[in-house]
Design a protein around this motif. Structure first.
Motif, PDB file in Angstrom:
ATOM      1  N   MET A  24      30.080  35.500  71.641  1.00  0.00           N
ATOM      2  CA  MET A  24      30.812  34.104  71.366  1.00  0.00           C
ATOM      3  C   MET A  24      29.787  33.085  71.576  1.00  0.00           C
ATOM      4  SD  MET A  24      34.042  33.246  73.254  1.00  0.00           S
ATOM      5  CE  MET A  24      35.459  33.743  72.316  1.00  0.00           C
ATOM      6  N   PRO A  25      30.003  32.288  70.445  1.00  0.00           N
ATOM      7  CA  PRO A  25      29.119  30.946  70.384  1.00  0.00           C
ATOM      8  C   PRO A  25      29.603  29.872  71.598  1.00  0.00           C
ATOM      9  CG  PRO A  25      30.699  30.902  68.630  1.00  0.00           C
ATOM     10  CD  PRO A  25      30.985  32.367  69.501  1.00  0.00           C
ATOM     11  N   ALA A  26      28.431  29.272  71.971  1.00  0.00           N
ATOM     12  CA  ALA A  26      28.777  28.303  72.927  1.00  0.00           C
ATOM     13  C   ALA A  26      29.253  26.969  72.280  1.00  0.00           C
ATOM     14  CB  ALA A  26      27.206  27.907  73.660  1.00  0.00           C
ATOM     15  N   PHE A  27      29.189  26.775  71.136  1.00  0.00           N
ATOM     16  CA  PHE A  27      29.769  25.743  70.655  1.00  0.00           C
ATOM     17  C   PHE A  27      30.045  25.956  69.013  1.00  0.00           C
ATOM     18  CE2 PHE A  27      25.297  25.475  69.396  1.00  0.00           C
ATOM     19  CZ  PHE A  27      25.391  25.145  68.120  1.00  0.00           C
ATOM     20  N   SER A  28      31.284  25.235  68.554  1.00  0.00           N
ATOM     21  CA  SER A  28      31.633  25.521  67.411  1.00  0.00           C
ATOM     22  C   SER A  28      31.768  23.923  66.506  1.00  0.00           C
ATOM     23  CB  SER A  28      33.038  26.083  67.326  1.00  0.00           C
ATOM     24  OG  SER A  28      33.909  25.311  67.821  1.00  0.00           O
ATOM     25  N   PHE A  29      31.847  24.252  65.220  1.00  0.00           N
ATOM     26  CA  PHE A  29      31.938  22.997  64.422  1.00  0.00           C
ATOM     27  C   PHE A  29      33.212  22.764  63.897  1.00  0.00           C
ATOM     28  CE2 PHE A  29      27.351  23.656  64.108  1.00  0.00           C
ATOM     29  CZ  PHE A  29      26.967  22.810  64.478  1.00  0.00           C
ATOM     30  N   GLU A  30      33.708  21.483  63.923  1.00  0.00           N
ATOM     31  CA  GLU A  30      35.075  21.287  63.300  1.00  0.00           C
ATOM     32  C   GLU A  30      34.885  20.763  61.944  1.00  0.00           C
ATOM     33  OE1 GLU A  30      38.599  18.063  64.329  1.00  0.00           O
ATOM     34  OE2 GLU A  30      37.211  18.993  66.043  1.00  0.00           O
ATOM     35  N   LYS A  31      35.806  21.630  61.144  1.00  0.00           N
ATOM     36  CA  LYS A  31      35.581  21.192  59.680  1.00  0.00           C
ATOM     37  C   LYS A  31      36.524  19.985  59.500  1.00  0.00           C
ATOM     38  CE  LYS A  31      36.348  22.722  54.893  1.00  0.00           C
ATOM     39  NZ  LYS A  31      36.150  23.654  53.989  1.00  0.00           N
TER      40      LYS A  31
END
Length: 59
Positions: free
Chosen positions: A1-8
């Motif tokens: 699981m990624p540590a961060f994600s980008f919000e579109k």
């Protein structure tokens, strides 16, 4: 699981140019330039037509 994600983020909505906005009247200088350019173009067409008639061989 990624540590961060980008919000579109969606792009801003385009605004349609308002058709009710009155256009500025053109300045006197731009009107004069338009008239001069139009006359020059007409004169150039007349000269071009005369040259074409001269190029045609006489029958």
């Amino acid at each position: 699981m990624p540590a961060f994600s980008f919000e579109k983020i969606s792009p801003p909505a385009r605004r349609a140019p308002s058709a009710t906005a009155p256009q500025k009247p053109r300045s006197v200088i731009s009107q004069m330039i338009d008239r001069i350019a139009e006359r020059r173009a007409r004169r150039a067409l007349q000269v071009e037509r005369a040259m074409r008639q001269d190029d045609k061989p006489a029958e």
